[in-house]
Scaffold this motif. Sequence first.
Motif, mmCIF file in Angstrom:
data_model
loop_
_atom_site.group_PDB
_atom_site.id
_atom_site.type_symbol
_atom_site.label_atom_id
_atom_site.label_comp_id
_atom_site.label_asym_id
_atom_site.label_seq_id
_atom_site.Cartn_x
_atom_site.Cartn_y
_atom_site.Cartn_z
ATOM 1 N N ALA A 1 14.523 -2.185 -2.315
ATOM 2 C CA ALA A 1 13.800 -2.800 -3.430
ATOM 3 C C ALA A 1 12.446 -3.342 -2.993
ATOM 4 O O ALA A 1 11.491 -3.314 -3.775
ATOM 5 N N PHE A 2 12.330 -3.822 -1.762
ATOM 6 C CA PHE A 2 11.038 -4.342 -1.312
ATOM 7 C C PHE A 2 9.989 -3.234 -1.349
ATOM 8 O O PHE A 2 8.848 -3.458 -1.759
ATOM 9 N N GLY A 3 10.374 -2.035 -0.918
ATOM 10 C CA GLY A 3 9.436 -0.927 -0.976
ATOM 11 C C GLY A 3 9.057 -0.556 -2.403
ATOM 12 O O GLY A 3 7.893 -0.280 -2.688
ATOM 13 N N LEU A 4 10.038 -0.597 -3.305
ATOM 14 C CA LEU A 4 9.766 -0.251 -4.705
ATOM 15 C C LEU A 4 8.814 -1.249 -5.355
ATOM 16 O O LEU A 4 7.832 -0.862 -5.996
ATOM 17 N N VAL A 5 9.085 -2.538 -5.186
ATOM 18 C CA VAL A 5 8.257 -3.545 -5.859
ATOM 19 C C VAL A 5 6.864 -3.612 -5.233
ATOM 20 O O VAL A 5 5.885 -3.918 -5.918
ATOM 21 N N THR A 6 6.748 -3.317 -3.945
ATOM 22 C CA THR A 6 5.430 -3.302 -3.316
ATOM 23 C C THR A 6 4.608 -2.136 -3.837
ATOM 24 O O THR A 6 3.378 -2.234 -3.982
ATOM 25 N N ASP A 7 5.256 -1.024 -4.137
ATOM 26 C CA ASP A 7 4.559 0.109 -4.758
ATOM 27 C C ASP A 7 3.906 -0.302 -6.066
ATOM 28 O O ASP A 7 2.736 0.027 -6.333
ATOM 29 N N TYR A 8 4.659 -0.991 -6.917
ATOM 30 C CA TYR A 8 4.110 -1.424 -8.201
ATOM 31 C C TYR A 8 2.946 -2.391 -7.989
ATOM 32 O O TYR A 8 1.971 -2.381 -8.746
ATOM 33 N N GLU A 9 3.052 -3.230 -6.969
ATOM 34 C CA GLU A 9 1.954 -4.145 -6.640
ATOM 35 C C GLU A 9 0.692 -3.350 -6.284
ATOM 36 O O GLU A 9 -0.411 -3.689 -6.714
ATOM 37 N N MET A 10 0.862 -2.302 -5.507
ATOM 38 C CA MET A 10 -0.282 -1.480 -5.098
ATOM 39 C C MET A 10 -0.939 -0.807 -6.294
ATOM 40 O O MET A 10 -2.165 -0.731 -6.382
ATOM 41 N N PHE A 11 -0.123 -0.298 -7.241
ATOM 42 C CA PHE A 11 -0.684 0.328 -8.441
ATOM 43 C C PHE A 11 -1.638 -0.631 -9.143
ATOM 44 O O PHE A 11 -2.770 -0.280 -9.485
ATOM 45 N N LEU A 12 -1.161 -1.847 -9.375
ATOM 46 C CA LEU A 12 -1.926 -2.813 -10.157
ATOM 47 C C LEU A 12 -3.126 -3.346 -9.380
ATOM 48 O O LEU A 12 -4.266 -3.325 -9.865
ATOM 49 N N VAL A 13 -2.887 -3.827 -8.182
ATOM 50 C CA VAL A 13 -3.950 -4.495 -7.428
ATOM 51 C C VAL A 13 -5.051 -3.507 -7.029
ATOM 52 O O VAL A 13 -6.239 -3.871 -7.000
ATOM 53 N N SER A 14 -4.693 -2.275 -6.743
ATOM 54 C CA SER A 14 -5.716 -1.283 -6.390
ATOM 55 C C SER A 14 -6.707 -1.080 -7.534
ATOM 56 O O SER A 14 -7.929 -1.010 -7.321
ATOM 57 N N ARG A 15 -6.172 -1.000 -8.744
ATOM 58 C CA ARG A 15 -7.075 -0.816 -9.906
ATOM 59 C C ARG A 15 -7.889 -2.076 -10.161
ATOM 60 O O ARG A 15 -9.074 -1.980 -10.496
ATOM 61 N N VAL A 16 -7.291 -3.239 -10.006
ATOM 62 C CA VAL A 16 -8.037 -4.493 -10.173
ATOM 63 C C VAL A 16 -9.143 -4.580 -9.136
ATOM 64 O O VAL A 16 -10.287 -4.958 -9.440
ATOM 65 N N HIS A 17 -8.813 -4.251 -7.910
ATOM 66 C CA HIS A 17 -9.809 -4.303 -6.829
ATOM 67 C C HIS A 17 -10.954 -3.339 -7.088
ATOM 68 O O HIS A 17 -12.138 -3.678 -6.883
ATOM 69 N N GLU A 18 -10.643 -2.153 -7.552
ATOM 70 C CA GLU A 18 -11.675 -1.156 -7.861
ATOM 71 C C GLU A 18 -12.625 -1.666 -8.934
ATOM 72 O O GLU A 18 -13.855 -1.540 -8.815
ATOM 73 N N GLU A 19 -12.067 -2.249 -9.985
ATOM 74 C CA GLU A 19 -12.901 -2.763 -11.079
ATOM 75 C C GLU A 19 -13.714 -3.975 -10.627
ATOM 76 O O GLU A 19 -14.877 -4.144 -11.034
ATOM 77 N N TYR A 20 -13.115 -4.809 -9.800
ATOM 78 C CA TYR A 20 -13.833 -5.996 -9.331
ATOM 79 C C TYR A 20 -15.018 -5.593 -8.456
ATOM 80 O O TYR A 20 -16.091 -6.203 -8.527
ATOM 81 N N ARG A 21 -14.844 -4.587 -7.637
ATOM 82 C CA ARG A 21 -15.959 -4.110 -6.814
ATOM 83 C C ARG A 21 -17.085 -3.548 -7.678
ATOM 84 O O ARG A 21 -18.254 -3.605 -7.299
ATOM 85 N N ALA A 22 -16.734 -3.003 -8.836
ATOM 86 C CA ALA A 22 -17.747 -2.413 -9.710
ATOM 87 C C ALA A 22 -18.483 -3.450 -10.542
ATOM 88 O O ALA A 22 -19.666 -3.279 -10.851
ATOM 89 N N THR A 23 -17.783 -4.531 -10.930
ATOM 90 C CA THR A 23 -18.366 -5.489 -11.865
ATOM 91 C C THR A 23 -18.537 -6.892 -11.298
ATOM 92 O O THR A 23 -19.395 -7.651 -11.761
ATOM 93 N N GLY A 24 -17.722 -7.290 -10.344
ATOM 94 C CA GLY A 24 -17.769 -8.652 -9.833
ATOM 95 C C GLY A 24 -17.154 -9.664 -10.775
ATOM 96 O O GLY A 24 -17.210 -10.877 -10.512
ATOM 97 N N ASP A 25 -16.554 -9.208 -11.860
ATOM 98 C CA ASP A 25 -15.938 -10.093 -12.860
ATOM 99 C C ASP A 25 -14.419 -10.068 -12.664
ATOM 100 O O ASP A 25 -13.756 -9.073 -12.982
ATOM 101 N N ASN A 26 -13.859 -11.166 -12.158
ATOM 102 C CA ASN A 26 -12.427 -11.210 -11.838
ATOM 103 C C ASN A 26 -11.558 -11.063 -13.083
ATOM 104 O O ASN A 26 -10.575 -10.316 -13.087
ATOM 105 N N ARG A 27 -11.914 -11.774 -14.150
ATOM 106 C CA ARG A 27 -11.104 -11.718 -15.368
ATOM 107 C C ARG A 27 -11.100 -10.314 -15.967
ATOM 108 O O ARG A 27 -10.049 -9.793 -16.350
#
Length: 334
Positions: A227-253
């Motif tokens: 389960a740790f591997g499964l839930v970490t996968d979902y974390e990567m899906f979300l945080v990777s996209r957030v990080h990508e958008e933050y690098r593009a805009t600098g707007d955390n929200r």
Amino acid sequence: MAGRWPAGPAGRAVPLIALEPGLTNHRYLPEDNEAQVVPRILDEEFAAGHAAEGRIDIAISGPVQKGALADYVRTVDGIDGAHDPAVHRADDELTWVTVGYRGEVDDGSNLELVRGIRAVDTPAGADAVLVGGDGSPPTSLDNNEATTASLPWALAFVGLSTVVLLVACFRSVLVPLKAVVVAFGSLAASLGLVVWGFQEGGFQGLLDFQPVGTTDVWALAVILTIAFGLVTDYEMFLVSRVHEEYRATGDNRRAIEVGLRSTGSVITRAGLLMVVVLASMGFTTTSLFVMTIGVGLTLAVLIDATVVRAIIVPAAMQLIGRANWWPSRVRTGP
């Protein structure tokens, strides 16, 4: 009887406090199952020698004198749960003592019996005293203690490895730490439900088994690692996209909002697929060990893909703000 706990994922972990390690065996089968009926008949109709009785083996090495050995056997015989100790001397250097016990190998009284025997002083002249036996309470005690002692180290290794990899990926300190803390919190909630459902009998009516007040720690270990591997996968899906958008805009929200919109359906569908597969394994098997793993993993995915990814992670990232990505310097704009 099934108990109550506070609301929320943290409250779901409360039953873990009452965890009682044990084995998965015939006792969990329905009362009318032959594996339950036969031992019960033997227990009622025969005074000795039936399936619910067994022995503990004690090996004593060294030239133990008869008087010291007799004192040792009397002391063992006085321990609660010990029955009919017998001495079998192979030669002057090796003595075999057998002690009978009643009930199951993981009954609390039999585990205390083993601890009591091991606490008895070594008889004069003995080099060593070993308490064991194939499929006996000493084996159950040692397996459970070895597993529970090793599991924290395994989890520490997995958690630390995950932090290192996420730091290398996101150049951040807080995001990896948050990911591991949230993952362990999510798993604690699912394991709490497993203990409540199988040890305390919360799932008895749904899954048709007989609760005996223990939980197989091997099943919990399997659930944790997968389960740790499964839930970490979902974390990567979300945080990777957030990080990508933050690098593009600098707007955390805005980055969090875009990340949720972009990955929400992916995480939901991936979670639904895993739930179907794991629930099928958990609800169709006749093995309680496999059933525990299937149900436990199903709960872990459900909790993580809904409450954790949809609410807790975005809320935590919003509260932390720009510090999410410290110490990296994000270049904003095209």
